[in-house]
Design a protein around this motif. Structure first.
Motif, mmCIF file in Angstrom:
data_model
loop_
_atom_site.group_PDB
_atom_site.id
_atom_site.type_symbol
_atom_site.label_atom_id
_atom_site.label_comp_id
_atom_site.label_asym_id
_atom_site.label_seq_id
_atom_site.Cartn_x
_atom_site.Cartn_y
_atom_site.Cartn_z
ATOM 1 N N ALA A 141 10.151 18.650 71.854
ATOM 2 C CA ALA A 141 11.109 18.206 72.872
ATOM 3 C C ALA A 141 12.415 17.815 72.180
ATOM 4 O O ALA A 141 12.723 16.638 72.027
ATOM 5 C CB ALA A 141 10.537 17.049 73.672
ATOM 6 N N GLY A 142 13.162 18.810 71.726
ATOM 7 C CA GLY A 142 14.432 18.536 71.047
ATOM 8 C C GLY A 142 14.211 17.780 69.757
ATOM 9 O O GLY A 142 13.431 18.208 68.905
ATOM 10 N N ASP A 143 14.857 16.615 69.621
ATOM 11 C CA ASP A 143 14.714 15.824 68.398
ATOM 12 C C ASP A 143 13.492 14.906 68.448
ATOM 13 O O ASP A 143 13.308 14.046 67.595
ATOM 14 C CB ASP A 143 15.993 15.028 68.107
ATOM 15 N N HIS A 144 12.649 15.093 69.451
ATOM 16 C CA HIS A 144 11.413 14.332 69.629
ATOM 17 C C HIS A 144 10.236 15.277 69.837
ATOM 18 O O HIS A 144 10.416 16.480 70.007
ATOM 19 C CB HIS A 144 11.512 13.419 70.857
ATOM 20 N N LYS A 145 9.059 14.692 69.861
ATOM 21 C CA LYS A 145 7.849 15.372 70.319
ATOM 22 C C LYS A 145 7.347 14.593 71.519
ATOM 23 O O LYS A 145 7.393 13.360 71.526
ATOM 24 C CB LYS A 145 6.754 15.347 69.247
ATOM 25 N N MET A 146 6.856 15.288 72.543
ATOM 26 C CA MET A 146 6.154 14.642 73.647
ATOM 27 C C MET A 146 4.684 14.683 73.282
ATOM 28 O O MET A 146 4.149 15.751 72.979
ATOM 29 C CB MET A 146 6.376 15.372 74.973
ATOM 30 N N VAL A 147 4.056 13.534 73.298
ATOM 31 C CA VAL A 147 2.650 13.436 72.937
ATOM 32 C C VAL A 147 1.862 13.048 74.179
ATOM 33 O O VAL A 147 2.183 12.052 74.840
ATOM 34 C CB VAL A 147 2.427 12.389 71.828
ATOM 35 N N LEU A 148 0.875 13.864 74.502
ATOM 36 C CA LEU A 148 -0.043 13.546 75.592
ATOM 37 C C LEU A 148 -1.293 12.942 74.979
ATOM 38 O O LEU A 148 -1.842 13.478 74.005
ATOM 39 C CB LEU A 148 -0.401 14.797 76.386
ATOM 40 N N LEU A 149 -1.736 11.826 75.544
ATOM 41 C CA LEU A 149 -2.919 11.126 75.067
ATOM 42 C C LEU A 149 -3.941 11.047 76.191
ATOM 43 O O LEU A 149 -3.581 10.716 77.330
ATOM 44 C CB LEU A 149 -2.553 9.711 74.611
#
Length: 181
Positions: A141-149
């Motif tokens: 996600a751009g300069d981030h990661k989306m983390v699903l838990l």
């Protein structure tokens, strides 16, 4: 059905086209968010980080929550190795705890009241909610990661502790007015 034309609406004020990091930080700060500590034991070491980008209720089946983590995080690559990750929705008295866990130096857990479950998920006393989770997936996600838990267990402390809220770049408390529930 009647088609709408753009002249059917009032024109908004001109939107700022400056999408610099500072402009976006200021704009995004107007949305209040809860603050979550994510912690677990990975390779025999306590690891933890703080996220104000935490979202509950991503999915009910399976039970999923999410948060965003910077691609430059040094903690996340270690923490995601934990068998389980405990999420503590920080309580109103956790302002200094939040700063300590977010620190880049020293023992982030020194002096904190922490509990661990049998799977190595770590939880903070005084939190409004505990969630026992595992990594479900990670998305760029751009300069981030989306983390699903994925959530495996829940313990609600909200009758005892109000959550800590991050709004306009400051920590704030929620107070429920008596009778306004």
């Amino acid at each position: 059905m009647t088609a709408l034309a753009t002249n059917d609406f009032h024109r908004p004020a001109d939107l700022d086209q400056d999408l610099s990091t500072q402009t976006l930080r200021t704009a995004f700060s107007h949305f209040p968010s809860g603050v979550a500590a994510l912690a677990g034991i990975a390779n025999g070491v306590k690891e933890g980080l703080v996220a104000s980008s935490f979202t509950v209720g991503v999915s009910l089946e399976p039970a999923l929550v999410s948060f965003a983590v910077q691609n430059t995080s040094r903690t996340w690559p270690r923490l995601k190795q934990a068998d389980r990750i405990g999420i503590s929705i920080l309580g109103e008295d956790h302002t200094m705890v939040c700063r300590q866990l977010a620190s880049k130096d020293g023992d982030r857990f020194a002096g904190l009241d922490i509990r661990a479950n049998d799977h190595g998920a770590l939880f903070l006393d005084g939190a409004a909610l505990w969630l026992d989770t595992t990594v479900y997936s990670e998305l760029p996600a751009g300069d981030h990661k989306m983390v699903l838990l994925e959530v495996h267990g829940v313990h609600d402390h909200s009758s005892e502790y109000e959550p800590l809220v991050f709004h306009r770049s400051a920590f704030r408390n929620l107070r429920t007015a008596e009778g306004n529930q």
